[in-house]
Design a protein around this motif. Sequence first.
Motif, PDB file in Angstrom:
ATOM      1  N   ALA A  35       0.853  -1.187   0.000  1.00 46.59           N
ATOM      2  CA  ALA A  35       0.000   0.000   0.000  1.00 46.59           C
ATOM      3  C   ALA A  35       0.887   1.233   0.000  1.00 46.59           C
ATOM      4  CB  ALA A  35      -0.921  -0.008   1.211  1.00 46.59           C
ATOM      5  N   LEU A  36       0.247   2.401  -0.049  1.00 44.65           N
ATOM      6  CA  LEU A  36       1.002   3.647  -0.075  1.00 44.65           C
ATOM      7  C   LEU A  36       1.679   3.928   1.257  1.00 44.65           C
ATOM      8  CD1 LEU A  36      -1.584   5.895  -1.983  1.00 44.65           C
ATOM      9  CD2 LEU A  36       0.490   4.838  -2.910  1.00 44.65           C
ATOM     10  N   ILE A  37       1.111   3.397   2.327  1.00 47.34           N
ATOM     11  CA  ILE A  37       1.633   3.634   3.672  1.00 47.34           C
ATOM     12  C   ILE A  37       1.880   2.291   4.363  1.00 47.34           C
ATOM     13  CG2 ILE A  37       1.114   4.612   5.945  1.00 47.34           C
ATOM     14  CD1 ILE A  37       1.652   6.707   3.850  1.00 47.34           C
ATOM     15  N   ASP A  38       3.036   2.169   5.013  1.00 46.96           N
ATOM     16  CA  ASP A  38       3.395   0.922   5.701  1.00 46.96           C
ATOM     17  C   ASP A  38       3.198   0.982   7.209  1.00 46.96           C
ATOM     18  OD1 ASP A  38       4.484  -0.548   3.345  1.00 46.96           O
ATOM     19  OD2 ASP A  38       5.904   1.124   3.333  1.00 46.96           O
ATOM     20  N   GLY A  39       2.750   2.120   7.693  1.00 48.17           N
ATOM     21  CA  GLY A  39       2.545   2.254   9.125  1.00 48.17           C
ATOM     22  C   GLY A  39       2.412   3.714   9.495  1.00 48.17           C
ATOM     23  N   ALA A  40       2.299   3.976  10.783  1.00 50.23           N
ATOM     24  CA  ALA A  40       2.137   5.343  11.278  1.00 50.23           C
ATOM     25  C   ALA A  40       3.095   5.591  12.432  1.00 50.23           C
ATOM     26  CB  ALA A  40       0.698   5.581  11.717  1.00 50.23           C
TER      27      ALA A  40
END
Length: 205
Positions: A35-40
């Motif tokens: 996805a575009l983001i792997d975490g926060a």
Amino acid sequence: MTATTLDKPAVEDRTATSSPPPPRLLLAPPGTAPALIDGAWWPRSRDLTAELPALTTVLDPLWGRITHVTVNPTFWPVIPRRVPVQGHVVKVGWFKAEQDPHSLLLLSFTAGRWDLLVIPPETDAVTAARLMITATDPARSLTASDLVKEAGRFRVTAEAEAEAAWDSARVTVWDSEGGHDVRRTSQGGPTEAAIGRVPVPATGR
């Protein structure tokens, strides 16, 4: 990838020899589709020199040694070229147009790349928790900036609904205690108006 949650300890040792608090971080579960983001990541400040060492200490064993980091300078007042971390040095770069201002790009020694949503340090705990959960949802598809905007809209809506509920409660109490009952004299003039007691909101509302 793996999921890691590290919360701020209830009491921090503030002595000169104490280690920095662990990063507030949540990563996508293992086996999650790309996805575009792997975490926060929810840093405590906008100081990369202070924030990166704790972050890489957690990520190095999971992703391989982090060697490069890039940010968008929009929200980072100072961007050091190199940051000493545990056992090595991380090179720091920046991209103005090419990188989402709310993301942190990391490159590891094993040539892996990961992108983290950077939750603004001043974010309240409830919104930050919501952002972390949304950013690591297996069905996630939003960019870092879109996630922040969505969280902002949700917060505004929730605050508006809470205010509307509070106003409705005040009106109900006013009516129930005779707020609209006005006694008049034989000449038709008001002699006494019953004043409803407006409740004091509970602490924290």
